[in-house]
Design an enzyme around this catalytic site. Structure first.
Site, PDB file in Angstrom:
ATOM      1  N   ALA A  92       0.825  -1.208   0.000  1.00 32.28           N
ATOM      2  CA  ALA A  92       0.000   0.000   0.000  1.00 32.28           C
ATOM      3  C   ALA A  92       0.858   1.257   0.000  1.00 32.28           C
ATOM      4  O   ALA A  92       0.436   2.299  -0.504  1.00 32.28           O
ATOM      5  CB  ALA A  92      -0.950  -0.001   1.197  1.00 32.28           C
ATOM      6  N   ASN A 115      -5.459   3.792  10.516  1.00 30.99           N
ATOM      7  CA  ASN A 115      -4.680   2.668  11.032  1.00 30.99           C
ATOM      8  C   ASN A 115      -4.403   2.757  12.526  1.00 30.99           C
ATOM      9  O   ASN A 115      -4.062   1.767  13.153  1.00 30.99           O
ATOM     10  CB  ASN A 115      -3.359   2.534  10.281  1.00 30.99           C
ATOM     11  N   SER A 120      -3.546  -3.427   0.535  1.00 27.53           N
ATOM     12  CA  SER A 120      -2.359  -4.145   0.986  1.00 27.53           C
ATOM     13  C   SER A 120      -2.784  -5.548   1.359  1.00 27.53           C
ATOM     14  O   SER A 120      -3.892  -5.755   1.870  1.00 27.53           O
ATOM     15  CB  SER A 120      -1.758  -3.429   2.203  1.00 27.53           C
ATOM     16  N   ALA A 121      -1.924  -6.529   1.114  1.00 23.62           N
ATOM     17  CA  ALA A 121      -2.295  -7.919   1.428  1.00 23.62           C
ATOM     18  C   ALA A 121      -2.009  -8.277   2.874  1.00 23.62           C
ATOM     19  O   ALA A 121      -2.754  -9.035   3.490  1.00 23.62           O
ATOM     20  CB  ALA A 121      -1.559  -8.885   0.492  1.00 23.62           C
ATOM     21  N   CYS A 146       5.076   4.816  17.408  1.00 23.31           N
ATOM     22  CA  CYS A 146       4.384   4.260  16.251  1.00 23.31           C
ATOM     23  C   CYS A 146       5.368   3.534  15.385  1.00 23.31           C
ATOM     24  O   CYS A 146       5.050   2.608  14.681  1.00 23.31           O
ATOM     25  CB  CYS A 146       3.762   5.367  15.426  1.00 23.31           C
TER      26      CYS A 146
HETATM   27  C1  LIG Z   1      -3.509   2.974   6.350  1.00 24.29           C
HETATM   28  C2  LIG Z   1      -2.253   2.376   5.822  1.00 24.29           C
HETATM   29  N1  LIG Z   1      -1.768   2.776   4.635  1.00 24.29           N
HETATM   30  C3  LIG Z   1      -0.656   2.269   4.115  1.00 24.29           C
HETATM   31  C4  LIG Z   1       0.057   1.312   4.775  1.00 24.29           C
HETATM   32  C5  LIG Z   1       1.297   0.780   4.146  1.00 24.29           C
HETATM   33  O1  LIG Z   1       1.036  -0.522   3.638  1.00 24.29           O
HETATM   34  P1  LIG Z   1       2.222  -1.484   3.200  1.00 24.29           P
HETATM   35  O2  LIG Z   1       2.785  -2.041   4.457  1.00 24.29           O
HETATM   36  O3  LIG Z   1       1.554  -2.542   2.369  1.00 24.29           O
HETATM   37  O4  LIG Z   1       3.208  -0.701   2.428  1.00 24.29           O
HETATM   38  C6  LIG Z   1      -0.394   0.865   6.023  1.00 24.29           C
HETATM   39  C7  LIG Z   1       0.355  -0.123   6.815  1.00 24.29           C
HETATM   40  O5  LIG Z   1       1.492   0.065   7.200  1.00 24.29           O
HETATM   41  C8  LIG Z   1      -1.580   1.402   6.549  1.00 24.29           C
HETATM   42  O6  LIG Z   1      -2.047   1.005   7.735  1.00 24.29           O
END
Ligand SMILES: Cc1ncc(COP(=O)(O)O)c(C=O)c1O
Ligand SMILES: Cc1ncc(COP(=O)(O)O)c(C=O)c1O
Lengths: 126, 384, 384, 126
Positions: B73, B153, B201-202, B326
């Site tokens: 993501a 998140n 995101s997986a 965090c």
């Molecule tokens: C809201 C949100 N966006 C983006 C990300 C990033 O995702 P990824 O770990 O797949 O790069 C995360 C997790 O870290 C997330 O919680």
């Protein structure tokens, strides 16, 4: 980076056991307080003295694990020291605990609280 | 520290579902196939990729051709934000986002500021919701893109994306939605939400880490400048040899989320509420985020009178996150909780407890008891 | 089509080594750990990442801190080229590369042209080597970056990177080297080669697809603008949750390559030469690339008088690549062979046969016999 | 995209068997050639005629699988047709073989070669 915890074993033990923590009751105690607003660190130090020297030492503390451990470590080392000379070897405390540099400032909060408690006591004894 | 702490950090990452692992293993044990190759092994790899694309698309009610696979993501957010801003710079150089977005969104916006774009960051209300009126007021004729997350998140707050989309439509701005924490937790329908770009995101939903996707609306199709070039895979939007086992794992995770998501979300919601009922009995505990508009798997609570880092350390038999840290590298109080108006001390003295498929009632009850004990002990140490 | 064609497309992608798979499985079966989390699971994940970083670094004689993990060599190439060009744009806006580079490099250069940079593409000699004098002539005070691959993915030609690096040094230009096809096949020493940036990929050397790395020299450290932002992982150069199983797989693959690479390369070189001796007996067969300066695992041959696509189809019991279709989507004759001066017909009527760890003498002999038979049959069909 | 080969079963079979391929010897044959330089496609078509109609048909071809298969398919369909009317239904051939649009041009090479062969034969018969 390592697999290890950011906290040394010494910090872990002192944090878990906090020897000497608590608010004493009974006569002859004086206390001093200090704060560091950014990290909301707050220390109240209690001292009892005889003949111008520390007889006993207790503490109340709100702070990070390193601050709590440092308070416990220091409380254990004050007995017998003259009230007029309670300066701490903070670099040594930091080294003993593996305290990160960014947190050194918090150790001064302990020192300040002790100094204030000693000041009160000295004034009372005088 | 006990050998096996109770894992309550599912918003950071989740364990692979064994069925996802099986799907990945099937690829890892296959003869090698570069999906770009013309021979049979290449074609078999391509078929696996396309099956997964359909599974991912299906969970968000999108056509498979609208799915662009990325490395996660983070990349999807960057492709959406950097890509749309750069690709539409001739139309305008203004973006709107929100202070509570993920770092991937905020840092991409920060990069664009260095490239000469103007960024307006909205402040949500104290419960984490963005006021559509505030968005309307922020939109200008130069605004090409708005980026708002669906599920936060840290707090789990669910944004009213459809209402925000309506504002974007009125002004002709593209809408990007980070749905990394939403997929599999709450229903997502890109048509009903009326979004142009949506990040997935997986590994937040029991799939593998290192794979994600960006939904890119087909009609009208937003103009995006890719982040990386070469090979022309994914319709030219994301060049690079496709990681078939990763993509197959994401497909399996999304298929399972589609099949099992709703009852599982209901179960997690029950556990989350049970946990909150146990914690709210502690005086001076505050729920962070919205009491109603929130995802089932995240509970965020601040505790008066304790230090967040000390609380986390006292709870080292629980694996969870704190507003105190965090990320392993920073000890700053959570900027998300700060944006909701929490003071530094409360923002820092917070726990994010996040639940997942393996979470049990027993774990939740044990965690609640330990948290209460730890808060009480730290308070007893602190100056009254 | 037979069920199990002989796989001779190891330059496209390689099967996972079972030991690499075991290393990945160990991660995929572990409790989840986001390397950014502070709890024990997070720290364990971080330790795995750092062990792999050291293994990758070791194969190229680099310090571990110089390794930035990416989603593959495509991303590494783009981070190096887009990143260095954008990061040094105040110093100059000119780049030099070569016509025979991988698409990831050429397309990144193409993007930079759209951003106002000037790109000079050198033409190698007919055997694929770049003349250091030609590079010297192309360098200007505005040249900030030169990008030259170590091993060409179609012909296996090994470039004299150290000689080219000397030219870059004289002019103060950064040197990026795409070593995706070189790692594990020929020795790489970033200090001896004197390069600033070097791209690596795991899946070309029996590691997983979807993971790679960019070596970034420590001193002096080149300025790079990241491709993606958020989280600040990898020293801020590559944000995004680290894919621990992928990274562990790359580490294992590079460790195996370090331990077993030299004898294995000698073995493949023997097989490659055996194959060429069998094919060169066909009249009208031409070795593409350099007869001496070439990697052990790639053989590229053009056959007069046949159509490349028909040849590939006649050989559907061999999985290999052809100059007729470097990617499934394009039927253009190989631009790499064209740059070496081959005409369209010969460039198109070429086979790239690439070998790997599982390749046997028997496979090579069978392949040679089938190729000869197919070429002869197609020639017999063609007008004399 | 699908798991299937880009070549239909019909192409695969005709390419493998190439019925009617080869250079005939013996009397009565005429041939015509055509090329498409971009793809290096080259077709030489051989015809034999009786009474103004195709009696037999052979071909030599260098080209892609679709071109080779198309030649084989067409060769099988010419017998009996009048030399003056050998126009091919190329769209139908393309559809039968699943020939991609980008390759339609190559089918005209076959048509041209056949037309030239027919022209030669017609001239000889005349
Ligand atoms: C809201 C949100 N966006 C983006 C990300 C990033 O995702 P990824 O770990 O797949 O790069 C995360 C997790 O870290 C997330 O919680
Ligand atoms: C020379 C070269 N560079 C870059 C790449 C791209 O690597 P990846 O598949 O890891 O993105 C490849 C392989 O496709 C290659 O052969």
């Amino acid at each position: 980076m390592s697999e290890h915890s950011p906290y040394s074993d010494a910090v872990a033990r002192l944090f878990r056991e906090t020897p000497g923590a608590g608010r004493p009751d009974g006569p002859g105690w004086a206390n001093g307080e200090a704060r560091e607003p950014l990290s909301a660190t707050h220390v109240r130090w209690h001292l009892q003295a005889t003949g111008g020297r520390v007889a006993a030492s207790r503490y109340e503390v709100r702070g990070c694990p390193h601050t709590i451990a440092a308070a416990a470590l220091i409380a254990n080392q004050l007995a017998g020291r003259p009230l007029t000379d309670l300066g701490l070897d903070l670099p040594r405390v930091a080294a003993l605990l593996g305290c990160p540099a960014a947190k050194f400032g918090r150790l001064f909060v302990i020192q300040d609280a002790i100094a204030r408690a000693a000041h009160v006591l000295a004034a009372e004894e005088a | 520290m006990s050998a096996d702490p109770i894992y309550l950090d599912y918003a950071a990452t989740t364990p692979l579902d064994p069925r996802v692992r099986a799907a990945m293993l099937a690829c890892l044990e296959s003869p090698p196939g570069n999906p770009a190759a013309t021979h049979a092994a290449g074609r078999a790899a391509r078929a696996r990729v396309e099956a997964a694309r359909a599974e991912v698309a299906s969970l968000i009610a999108a056509p498979p051709a609208a799915i662009v696979f990325t490395s996660g993501a983070t990349e999807a957010d960057n492709l959406a934000i950097l890509g749309a801003a750069r690709g539409n710079a001739v139309r305008g150089r203004h973006l709107v986002s929100v202070r509570t977005e993920h770092r991937a969104v905020l840092d991409a916006c920060g990069r664009l500021e260095r490239e000469g774009f103007a960024v307006t960051l909205l402040t949500p209300d104290r419960q984490g919701l963005v006021d559509p009126g505030a968005l309307r007021a922020a939109l200008t004729p130069a605004t090409t893109l708005v980026s708002v997350m669906l599920v936060n998140n840290e707090t789990g707050v669910v944004q009213d994306v459809a209402a925000l989309a309506a504002e974007c439509r009125r002004r002709g701005a593209l809408l990007h939605v980070d749905a990394a924490q939403a997929a599999g937790r709450i229903p997502i329908d890109v048509v009903a939400l009326d979004v142009d770009l949506l990040s997935l995101s997986a590994h937040k939903i029991h799939g593998p880490v290192g794979i994600g996707a960006l939904y890119v609306r087909r009609e009208p199709r937003p103009t995006l400048v890719p982040l990386q070039f070469g090979g022309g895979q994914e319709g030219g939007l994301r060049s690079g040899t496709l990681a078939v086992h990763q993509i197959a794992g994401m497909g399996a995770a999304f298929r399972l989320a589609a099949a099992e998501g709703p009852p599982e979300s209901a179960r997690l919601e029950g556990l989350r509420d049970r946990l909150w009922r146990a914690l709210e009995m502690l005086p001076g505990s505050h729920l962070n985020g919205h009491p109603v508009h929130r995802a089932p798997h995240i509970l965020n609570v601040s505790f008066e009178g304790v230090d967040g880092e000390a609380l986390l350390f006292a709870l080292d038999d629980l694996a969870l996150a704190s507003g105190a840290a965090c990320s392993a590298e920073s000890g700053e109080p959570s900027y998300v909780l700060r944006a909701l108006g929490r003071d530094d001390a409360l923002a820092q003295a917070s726990l994010r407890i996040s639940l997942g498929r393996p979470t049990t009632v027993g774990e939740v009850d044990t965690a609640a008891a330990r948290i209460r004990a730890a808060v009480e002990r730290l308070r007893s140490l602190a100056p009254a």
